[in-house]
Enzyme design. Structure first.
Site, PDB file in Angstrom:
ATOM      1  N   ASP A  74       0.872  -1.183   0.000  1.00  0.00           N
ATOM      2  CA  ASP A  74       0.000   0.000   0.000  1.00  0.00           C
ATOM      3  C   ASP A  74       0.902   1.224   0.000  1.00  0.00           C
ATOM      4  OD1 ASP A  74      -2.151   1.633  -0.056  1.00  0.00           O
ATOM      5  OD2 ASP A  74      -2.973   1.045   1.887  1.00  0.00           O
ATOM      6  N   PHE A 157     -10.156   4.328   6.518  1.00  0.00           N
ATOM      7  CA  PHE A 157     -11.391   4.885   7.089  1.00  0.00           C
ATOM      8  C   PHE A 157     -11.508   6.361   6.767  1.00  0.00           C
ATOM      9  CE2 PHE A 157      -8.152   5.338  10.459  1.00  0.00           C
ATOM     10  CZ  PHE A 157      -8.241   6.704  10.719  1.00  0.00           C
ATOM     11  N   GLU A 159     -13.358   9.632   8.930  1.00  0.00           N
ATOM     12  CA  GLU A 159     -13.994   9.941  10.213  1.00  0.00           C
ATOM     13  C   GLU A 159     -14.336  11.420  10.323  1.00  0.00           C
ATOM     14  OE1 GLU A 159     -12.323   6.496  13.216  1.00  0.00           O
ATOM     15  OE2 GLU A 159     -11.348   8.462  13.302  1.00  0.00           O
ATOM     16  N   PRO A 301      -3.680   8.147  14.326  1.00  0.00           N
ATOM     17  CA  PRO A 301      -5.025   7.683  14.689  1.00  0.00           C
ATOM     18  C   PRO A 301      -4.985   6.504  15.650  1.00  0.00           C
ATOM     19  CG  PRO A 301      -4.395   6.757  12.584  1.00  0.00           C
ATOM     20  CD  PRO A 301      -3.251   7.634  13.013  1.00  0.00           C
ATOM     21  N   GLY A 302      -5.985   6.438  16.520  1.00  0.00           N
ATOM     22  CA  GLY A 302      -6.211   5.235  17.302  1.00  0.00           C
ATOM     23  C   GLY A 302      -7.117   4.296  16.511  1.00  0.00           C
ATOM     24  N   SER A 303      -7.714   3.331  17.165  1.00  0.00           N
ATOM     25  CA  SER A 303      -8.689   2.471  16.500  1.00  0.00           C
ATOM     26  C   SER A 303     -10.019   3.211  16.417  1.00  0.00           C
ATOM     27  CB  SER A 303      -8.862   1.177  17.299  1.00  0.00           C
ATOM     28  OG  SER A 303      -9.381   1.478  18.581  1.00  0.00           O
ATOM     29  N   HIS A 325       2.650   5.648  13.477  1.00  0.00           N
ATOM     30  CA  HIS A 325       1.597   6.044  12.525  1.00  0.00           C
ATOM     31  C   HIS A 325       0.210   5.723  13.041  1.00  0.00           C
ATOM     32  CE1 HIS A 325       1.069   1.846  11.656  1.00  0.00           C
ATOM     33  NE2 HIS A 325       0.392   2.026  10.532  1.00  0.00           N
ATOM     34  N   ALA A 327      -2.112   3.187  16.325  1.00  0.00           N
ATOM     35  CA  ALA A 327      -2.062   2.311  17.492  1.00  0.00           C
ATOM     36  C   ALA A 327      -1.267   1.044  17.219  1.00  0.00           C
ATOM     37  CB  ALA A 327      -3.487   1.946  17.934  1.00  0.00           C
ATOM     38  N   LYS A 395     -16.107   2.855   7.002  1.00  0.00           N
ATOM     39  CA  LYS A 395     -15.114   1.839   6.634  1.00  0.00           C
ATOM     40  C   LYS A 395     -15.654   1.038   5.446  1.00  0.00           C
ATOM     41  CE  LYS A 395     -12.381  -0.003   9.647  1.00  0.00           C
ATOM     42  NZ  LYS A 395     -11.250   0.920   9.733  1.00  0.00           N
TER      43      LYS A 395
END
Length: 396
Positions: A74, A157, A159, A301-303, A325, A327, A395
């Site tokens: 990726d 994702f 958000e 980002p976290g989850s 980058h 969690a 997502k």
């Protein structure tokens, strides 16, 4: 540089910014450190974990060679974030309509835009550089035109988040889609064939490399650079679509009119860059790490049930001016599906407007490391500028 390397030299040191690292990831890092073209040391960020091909979370400086699997498939994956003039109390009480509008306007999962030329300006900015590579390697082909401005699946994702002052942010995570995957897979296989042709034995076949001076090396560097530009343009086009989705909600009377503030942040976290560290010009591979030079703004980002952070880099030399980058996964997707169910997902994402079906159980917050522990382990690398909590997550 010669394509022949002496593989009996002593490995360089590995600097790990956490105690939370499993044996498999530690072994992968040691294998990387044993490569003779790695310069000075290898750094591993606090979210480090085992990865397919190479560890997620290392920063690898190389001279004279590059490891395609260490960059991954990726290519150019990263984050964008921007702050809006909207406040939390201006959002509708039920956020399902906002999520549905974004999901309608931004293709997710395997989807792309029905009209492959929907965005002439964006395509024009990235099209030219691919033609020579595809002419030489026809196998590198994918629906890259229709996928420009699309999210993908997995841990990608979109958000809507609130910061510590209840201001609304857009944040998204995506990469180079199918074409980046094709480029990555193709050159990983070419590197393996090179090792066989030169009879070079490695501790891990996924550390197969391309040596500077070879046509494959030059082509790979060019293709990676193109994929990184494509990934950045992909995220920019998604931002454009998300803003249009929100403005549609304004037109429907569900949101007040708004503007974009001047805080817009873009950062890659799977990429290669020409940088200078410890006295040498190097090719610096960050796979699951972002640049954090002194003053650099970044996104961690976290989850999808945890906090995320906007940070400012401190320019720490031991990390090669890098930081985590995100969690980082604590367990594989298969293990997450075995261990958790839909009820767990609903509980762990309470208060977030998002999918709560079995198709995203592998993205459950419990499958990830604790983001606050990750942040505590990198106080020498970054300062926190904003703390974000998502209220809508899209997502694929």
């Amino acid at each position: 540089m010669s394509t022949h390397h002496n593989h009996s030299h002593a490995p360089v040191p590995v600097k790990v910014f956490t105690d939370d690292i499993d044996e498999a990831a530690a072994r992968q890092l040691q294998n990387v450190a044993a490569l003779p073209f790695v310069h000075h040391h290898v750094a591993a960020m606090p979210d480090v974990h085992w990865g397919l091909g190479a560890t997620i979370g290392p920063v690898i400086p190389t001279v004279g060679a590059i490891v395609p699997a260490a960059v991954g498939v990726d290519i150019g994956c990263g984050m964008n974030a921007l702050r809006l003039s909207l406040r939390a109390d201006q959002l509708p009480d039920n956020l399902a309509g906002l999520r549905a509008q974004i999901e309608r306007d931004v293709p997710v999962g395997f989807a792309g835009h029905p009209d492959g030329r929907w965005c002439e300006a964006g395509l024009g900015r990235v099209a030219a550089g691919l033609k020579r590579i595809q002419a030489k390697y026809p196998v590198i082909d994918a629906r890259w035109q229709s996928q420009l401005g699309s999210l993908g699946g997995g841990n990608h994702f979109i958000e809507l988040c609130l910061d510590e002052s209840d201001r609304v942010w857009i944040m998204l995570h995506s990469g180079s889609r199918g074409i980046g995957n094709r480029i990555g897979q193709f050159f990983i296989e070419q590197a393996r064939r090179e090792m066989e042709r030169l009879d070079i034995r490695l501790p891990d076949r996924d550390l197969a490399y391309l040596a500077e001076g070879s046509a494959l090396f030059d082509d790979y560097v060019e293709a990676v650079d193109w994929a990184q530009h494509y990934a950045l343009e992909n995220r920019r086009q998604m931002v454009r679509l998300i803003l249009a989705a929100l403005r549609h909600q304004v037109a429907q009377g569900r949101l007040p009119d708004f503007s974009v503030t001047d805080e817009a942040i873009e950062c890659h976290h799977n990429y290669v860059a020409h940088e200078h560290h410890y006295g040498r010009d190097v090719l610096l591979t960050r796979k699951g790490a972002i640049r954090a030079r002194k003053g650099d703004l970044g996104i961690i980002p976290g989850s999808m049930g945890a906090r995320s952070y906007i940070v400012r880099g401190k320019g720490d030399p031991e990390s090669f001016c890098s930081c985590a980058h995100g969690a980082g996964r604590r367990m594989s997707r298969a293990e997450a599906k075995r261990r958790f169910n839909r009820a767990d997902l609903a509980a762990q994402t309470e208060g977030v407007e998002c999918r709560k079906d079995k198709g995203v159980i592998d993205e459950i917050p419990g499958a990830y490391k604790d983001i606050d522990t990750v942040m505590a382990n990198q106080t020498a690398l970054v300062d926190v500028v904003h703390t974000l909590k998502q209220v809508v997550t899209v997502k694929g």
